[in-house]
Design an enzyme around this catalytic site. Structure first.
Site, short mmCIF file in Angstrom:
data_model
loop_
_atom_site.label_atom_id
_atom_site.label_comp_id
_atom_site.label_asym_id
_atom_site.label_seq_id
_atom_site.Cartn_x
_atom_site.Cartn_y
_atom_site.Cartn_z
CD GLU A 29 -2.49 1.78 0.41
OE1 GLU A 29 -3.32 1.04 -0.13
OE2 GLU A 29 -2.31 2.97 0.04
CB THR A 34 -12.32 5.02 -3.06
OG1 THR A 34 -11.63 5.75 -4.08
CG2 THR A 34 -13.80 5.15 -3.28
CB THR A 35 -11.72 1.85 1.39
OG1 THR A 35 -11.65 1.05 0.22
CG2 THR A 35 -12.24 1.03 2.55
CB SER A 37 -22.85 6.36 0.59
OG SER A 37 -22.72 7.31 -0.42
CB ALA A 38 -20.73 3.86 5.00
CG HIS A 41 -25.79 0.05 -2.69
ND1 HIS A 41 -26.61 1.15 -2.52
CD2 HIS A 41 -24.54 0.54 -2.88
CE1 HIS A 41 -25.88 2.25 -2.62
NE2 HIS A 41 -24.61 1.91 -2.83
C1 LIG Z 1 -18.67 9.09 -3.32
C2 LIG Z 1 -18.67 7.58 -3.26
C3 LIG Z 1 -19.72 6.88 -2.69
C4 LIG Z 1 -19.74 5.50 -2.66
N1 LIG Z 1 -20.71 4.85 -1.98
C5 LIG Z 1 -20.73 3.51 -1.94
C6 LIG Z 1 -21.70 2.81 -1.19
O1 LIG Z 1 -22.48 3.40 -0.46
N2 LIG Z 1 -21.74 1.47 -1.28
C7 LIG Z 1 -20.86 0.78 -2.05
O2 LIG Z 1 -21.00 -0.43 -2.15
N3 LIG Z 1 -19.87 1.40 -2.72
C8 LIG Z 1 -19.77 2.74 -2.65
N4 LIG Z 1 -18.77 3.39 -3.29
C9 LIG Z 1 -17.75 2.60 -3.95
C10 LIG Z 1 -16.73 2.05 -2.96
O3 LIG Z 1 -16.31 3.06 -2.08
C11 LIG Z 1 -15.56 1.49 -3.73
O4 LIG Z 1 -16.06 0.52 -4.63
C12 LIG Z 1 -14.50 0.84 -2.87
O5 LIG Z 1 -14.13 1.64 -1.79
C13 LIG Z 1 -13.29 0.54 -3.74
O6 LIG Z 1 -12.30 -0.01 -2.96
P1 LIG Z 1 -10.88 -0.28 -3.55
O7 LIG Z 1 -10.15 -1.10 -2.57
O8 LIG Z 1 -11.00 -0.80 -4.95
O9 LIG Z 1 -10.22 1.17 -3.74
P2 LIG Z 1 -9.42 2.07 -2.69
O10 LIG Z 1 -10.05 2.13 -1.38
O11 LIG Z 1 -9.15 3.36 -3.38
O12 LIG Z 1 -8.06 1.27 -2.50
C14 LIG Z 1 -7.04 1.25 -3.47
C15 LIG Z 1 -5.73 1.36 -2.75
O13 LIG Z 1 -4.65 1.21 -3.67
C16 LIG Z 1 -3.61 2.05 -3.24
N5 LIG Z 1 -2.70 2.30 -4.36
C17 LIG Z 1 -2.96 2.99 -5.49
N6 LIG Z 1 -1.85 3.07 -6.26
C18 LIG Z 1 -0.87 2.40 -5.61
C19 LIG Z 1 0.51 2.16 -5.88
N7 LIG Z 1 1.10 2.62 -6.99
N8 LIG Z 1 1.22 1.44 -4.99
C20 LIG Z 1 0.64 0.99 -3.84
N9 LIG Z 1 -0.66 1.21 -3.53
C21 LIG Z 1 -1.40 1.90 -4.40
C22 LIG Z 1 -4.34 3.30 -2.78
O14 LIG Z 1 -3.54 4.11 -1.94
C23 LIG Z 1 -5.56 2.74 -2.10
O15 LIG Z 1 -5.40 2.59 -0.71
C24 LIG Z 1 -18.69 4.78 -3.28
C25 LIG Z 1 -17.62 5.48 -3.83
C26 LIG Z 1 -17.58 6.87 -3.77
C27 LIG Z 1 -16.39 7.59 -4.26
#
Ligand SMILES: Cc1cc2nc3c(=O)[nH]c(=O)nc-3n(C[C@H](O)[C@H](O)[C@H](O)COP(=O)(O)OP(=O)(O)OC[C@H]3O[C@@H](n4cnc5c(N)ncnc54)[C@H](O)[C@@H]3O)c2cc1C
Length: 478
Positions: free
Chosen positions: A31, A40-41, A45-46, A49
């Site tokens: 990470e 994004t995590t 909206s937490a 669904h």
């Molecule tokens: C406004 C909004 C509202 C939402 N509401 C909902 C909801 O209510 N319900 C729902 O189901 N979903 C919702 N979502 C979607 C949900 O938040 C995402 O689908 C989810 O958080 C994605 O998780 P992730 O692990 O893919 O991404 P992230 O949490 O972004 O994790 C990706 C990680 O990769 C790391 N990373 C990136 N590049 C590198 C690199 N080069 N080297 C090392 N690490 C790296 C980042 O730092 C990050 O920690 C919402 C999203 C948004 C933006």
């Protein structure tokens, strides 16, 4: 050499790492940020669904429907707050009512159980504070609310309990194919892994482009929110969406698992993948839109605002597959909403792909499937509190007066596997600083405890990200 390197410790990377830790594999979770769940995590909206929204036949629809029922089990095992409070999509005119019916039909196609279309009276009976001009709604009782960052931290901790190595503050800068797998270059070190799983959220397209021609792009779409004090937390008791129309998706009003009220988000396409700033004009816009749901929100009780970036894929669906151009490199990309809701099912789906790519995996006999529970001091009886303080006096010292968090709880989250190393990491795990004063009182005490427990100089304590030092020096020299 590692068997598997997972890039990105958001909800997807931590879920994938935890599910893979059930097998006899040497796994590393990489990470770039200083903590788990800092992308994004931590900013969404937490909502877990119900699953009626995604287009039938898509991976989004399939994995949301499968993921939703898995939350009770995982949140119980990992001691993470989750409440299945149900959601309502409300309509105030016939156009919106048609959209509500369309969502219901879609839900049926997506196999979502127990949905109901309610009339205006039934809707108002369920939510006394919504505006009286509502003419009907879609009720989905299986929708829920969760603490997304607490779940990701818990998954990371449990993965670490099961042998996964976690490297925080390590940005992947390049990936090269080597004989047996991939060589992963980070800012300060290099490692090799047979298989790579790309869970890099908004940067998943750039990570993929390190090993293969660009086959998809991820565009950031920002959403901003208002968070209100717990005094406003019971304005609504379900997640309330507005029916989508040609003008857009509307704003949601929802309680959080910790009793606050969440209002938002808007949607704004950006170029900059780092821009999570908020602006007063967008917050005013959200507030104005929320009045269509209820005019009873006391915005004077706002304690903070935040923004998150949706990882919008050019393919319009989740991209979860082995790269066609890079064997053993698995993309888990474009995980926009409902990515959180689908996360447990995404992890299972990825494990199946790993099994196809790597051959059968050997299950561990000693997998630890739950985590040591947290002591939540204020939830104990007076007798239990007294007994605990006698055993460990740190539980007798309240550090955060808004959320009533003790020193014992703060030390606990620092000392665990995948423990907190910054002030905000403590805030996300134990909640000091989440209350009305937003850390104004407890911040300095939290810094002292962090420095003491990690054996560091207090001037080296970070607020959150790299270089986010809080102190620069002494105000008075001896
Ligand atoms: C406004 C909004 C509202 C939402 N509401 C909902 C909801 O209510 N319900 C729902 O189901 N979903 C919702 N979502 C979607 C949900 O938040 C995402 O689908 C989810 O958080 C994605 O998780 P992730 O692990 O893919 O991404 P992230 O949490 O972004 O994790 C990706 C990680 O990769 C790391 N990373 C990136 N590049 C590198 C690199 N080069 N080297 C090392 N690490 C790296 C980042 O730092 C990050 O920690 C919402 C999203 C948004 C933006």
């Amino acid at each position: 050499m590692y068997d598997i390197a997972v890039i990105g410790a958001g909800i997807i990377g931590t879920f994938v790492a935890r599910e893979l830790s059930k097998y006899d594999l040497k796994i590393v979770l990489i990470e770039k940020d200083t903590d788990i769940a800092n992308g994004t995590t931590k900013s969404n909206s937490a909502i877990v669904h119900g699953g009626y929204d995604a287009k039938p036949g898509t991976l989004k629809a399939k994995l949301n429907a499968l993921g939703n029922p898995m939350f009770n089990d995982i949140c119980t095992k990992l001691d993470v707050p989750f409440k299945r409070i149900g959601s309502l999509v409300i309509a105030t005119n016939q156009e919106e009512m048609a959209s509500v019916r369309e969502l219901y039909e879609r839900g049926i196609e997506n196999n979502i159980p127990n949905m109901m279309i309610l009339d205006g009276k039934e809707t108002i009976e369920m939510e006394k504070n919504i505006n009286k001009n509502v003419i009907g709604s879609l009720y989905s009782p299986t929708a829920g609310i969760v603490s997304p960052w607490e779940l990701a931290v818990a998954l990371a901790e449990n993965a670490a309990d099961n042998g996964v190595e976690i490297k925080l503050g390590n940005k992947v800068t390049d990936i090269k194919k080597v004989q047996e797998g991939y060589s992963i270059e980070m800012e300060d070190e290099k490692l090799e892994a047979k298989y790579v799983i790309n869970c890099a959220g908004i940067y998943a397209d750039d990570i993929n482009a390190m090993v293969a021609p660009r086959s998809f792009d991820i565009r950031p779409t920002r959403g901003q929110y208002n968070v209100l004090d717990k005094s406003a937390g019971d304005i609504v008791t379900h997640v309330i969406f507005q029916a989508p129309t040609k003008a857009g998706k509307g704003t949601l009003v929802a309680p959080t698992v910790h009793g606050n009220l969440l209002v938002g988000p808007d949607a704004e396409d950006l170029e900059d993948k780092e821009n999570t700033s908020t602006s007063s004009d967008r917050i005013s816009f959200i507030r104005e839109k929320s009045k269509k749901t209820t005019d009873k929100i006391p915005f004077g009780a706002t304690i903070t605002s935040f923004a998150g970036l949706r990882a919008k894929p050019s393919t319009e669906d989740f991209i979860i597959e082995e790269s066609k151009d890079a064997k053993g490199f698995i993309n888990v990309a474009g995980i926009e909403s409902p990515g959180l809701s689908a996360a447990p099912a995404i992890a299972d789906y990825v494990v199946d792909i790993v099994k196809e790519v790597a051959g059968d995996l050997k299950a561990k006999e000693d997998f630890i499937d739950s985590r040591r529970p947290f002591i939540k001091f204020m939830e104990l009886s007076d007798e239990e509190k007294a007994k605990l303080i006698k055993k460990d006096p740190r539980y007798g010292r309240i550090i955060c007066r808004c959320e009533n968090i003790t020193e014992g709880e703060i030390v606990d989250v620092i000392k665990r596997n995948a423990g907190a190393k910054t002030v905000d990491a403590i805030k996300r795990r134990a909640r000091p600083g989440m209350g009305r004063c937003q850390g104004g009182f407890c911040g300095p005490r939290v810094m002292e405890i962090l420095a003491r427990e990690l054996g560091m100089d207090i001037k080296d304590v970070l607020k959150d990200g790299k270089n986010s030092y809080i102190l620069t020096g002494n105000t008075k020299e001896n």
